[in-house]
Design an enzyme around this catalytic site. Sequence first.
Site, PDB file in Angstrom:
ATOM      1  N   MET A  81       0.812  -1.209   0.000  1.00 34.66           N
ATOM      2  CA  MET A  81       0.000   0.000   0.000  1.00 34.66           C
ATOM      3  C   MET A  81       0.851   1.268   0.000  1.00 34.66           C
ATOM      4  O   MET A  81       2.046   1.230   0.307  1.00 34.66           O
ATOM      5  CB  MET A  81      -0.932   0.016   1.212  1.00 34.66           C
ATOM      6  CG  MET A  81      -1.944  -1.109   1.219  1.00 34.66           C
ATOM      7  SD  MET A  81      -2.974  -1.123   2.709  1.00 34.66           S
ATOM      8  CE  MET A  81      -3.983   0.341   2.458  1.00 34.66           C
ATOM      9  N   HIS A  82       0.223   2.381  -0.333  1.00 35.03           N
ATOM     10  CA  HIS A  82       0.713   3.751  -0.105  1.00 35.03           C
ATOM     11  C   HIS A  82       1.828   4.233  -1.031  1.00 35.03           C
ATOM     12  O   HIS A  82       2.070   5.436  -1.128  1.00 35.03           O
ATOM     13  CB  HIS A  82       1.201   3.927   1.344  1.00 35.03           C
ATOM     14  CG  HIS A  82       0.296   3.412   2.397  1.00 35.03           C
ATOM     15  ND1 HIS A  82      -1.024   3.784   2.500  1.00 35.03           N
ATOM     16  CD2 HIS A  82       0.520   2.536   3.411  1.00 35.03           C
ATOM     17  CE1 HIS A  82      -1.568   3.165   3.535  1.00 35.03           C
ATOM     18  NE2 HIS A  82      -0.660   2.406   4.101  1.00 35.03           N
ATOM     19  N   ASP A 240      -2.815  -4.921  -0.148  1.00 30.58           N
ATOM     20  CA  ASP A 240      -2.393  -6.210   0.413  1.00 30.58           C
ATOM     21  C   ASP A 240      -3.212  -6.619   1.633  1.00 30.58           C
ATOM     22  O   ASP A 240      -3.573  -7.792   1.779  1.00 30.58           O
ATOM     23  CB  ASP A 240      -0.893  -6.218   0.723  1.00 30.58           C
ATOM     24  CG  ASP A 240      -0.425  -5.065   1.597  1.00 30.58           C
ATOM     25  OD1 ASP A 240      -1.263  -4.266   2.073  1.00 30.58           O
ATOM     26  OD2 ASP A 240       0.797  -4.953   1.807  1.00 30.58           O
TER      27      ASP A 240
END
Length: 499
Positions: A81-82, A240
């Site tokens: 992520m991110h 995820d």
Amino acid sequence: MKYVIGIDLGTSAVKLLLVSQTGEVVQETAKDLPLMQVKSGYSEQDPNDWMEQTVAGLTELIEAFEGDPAEIEGMSFSGQMHGLVLLDEQEEVLRPAILWNDTRTTEQCKQIYEEMGAKRLHQLAKNPALEGFTLPKLLWVKEHEPEIYEKAATFVLPKDYLRLKLAGTLHMDLSDAAGTLLLDITRQEWSKELCRMFEIDESLCPPLVESHADIGLVKEEIALATGLSPSTRLFAGGADNACGAIGAGILEEGKTLCSIGTSGVVLSYETNGDKDYQGKVHYFNHGAPDAYYTMGVTLAAGYSLSWFKNVFAKKEEFSTLLADVDSVPPGSGGLLFTPYLAGERTPHADAAIRASFIGADGSHERRHFVRAVLEGITFSLKESLELFRSQGKDITEIVSIGGGVKNKAWLQMQADIFNAKMIKLASEQGPGMGAAMLAAYGCGWFESLKACADAFLQEEALYHPDPERVAVYETLFELYRQVYPATAELNKQLAAFRL
């Protein structure tokens, strides 16, 4: 027989699963990914490495597959992520991706709070401004690399870049978009207010889709390079943690997941986005349609155990280290451990706090310290669980995955500390299985993701809480909760002496 592929783009490796229509993992492979850390706090990767290693993994899967590649109907994705991937007008990468574990954006997080205010930020994005999120990264590039920012036509997250190069279509799914700090979580759309507040051109934000959305066929050149059929359908995929939840069957109210890896996660299904945790836990859109999940994080869960082994039992196997844990009663002979080796996330967003052993005396042996480490990790995860329960959630069953399921004594400890039945799955493939299930659902094999989970996932073992140990641990948990406020200021002062 029909098949799907689940691709999990992690930080250290990309993992690929070939899964049959019955949920069997027929083939699997993993390809390592290099990490660039040019200075302290920086963590970057070259998106081209993701693509190169994924193509290599797909080629390996197809070469080992004994069936007809045309039987592989679909493919979907899970991803770290991110991470910020900036693309120009030709959809080419402008700079290395800034990853989730990059901490250069402390000043940008302060800016977000100063300009937006914590209350309004939580109302819109449902999450705190943390260094790992995407918005602070965008603001960092805007400030420190303006010439690159000016060339940016869009941004995507890691698995979205991979899918773009495999299918040629640009999208971001809601579960991953929720981790950017630019999504209005409840409305499920990019927040015009957030974009306007931080002067982010809304055109930078890619089109939003559901995780099971069909986004097209694999590109012909990719099919030729890997051996895939050009009729293989690609589906958007998810973050995820969202895919990990799908892969563990966390798909209805009351379902909760405990995942113990390097970090630890307690994740619970939410039917709507209107609960108010005041930013104490993460609140994201699920990979399941029109659903959400809340998540608490322990930064050094499995890492605490690995640290202890590397320092005090480097040459031993984990099985040897843990062999005597069950001979120690709950409470480890009056020894408490707080797993703050790398700071803490939930419920204490504190980068300065550090770990403690409390109550050590001359009677304690190594086995007491080992059990105290396991208990401390589990107490930390219970703090997240109690935040969920404080909102009225009735949590009586928890699916446990990761390193925490490899030891029966630890599984029983989780049941006793959490006061909930712990479920160990027969086969644990994590986010990669969740991605495969999204592809199976997208292909129309099942009427819902829950129906897919019922077919694909089986329970292997159950661990029930023992009432006597539950009572002991409730008392110990209240003592554990006193350690953080008692040591927080002390650790801030000790920071000046750390290497």
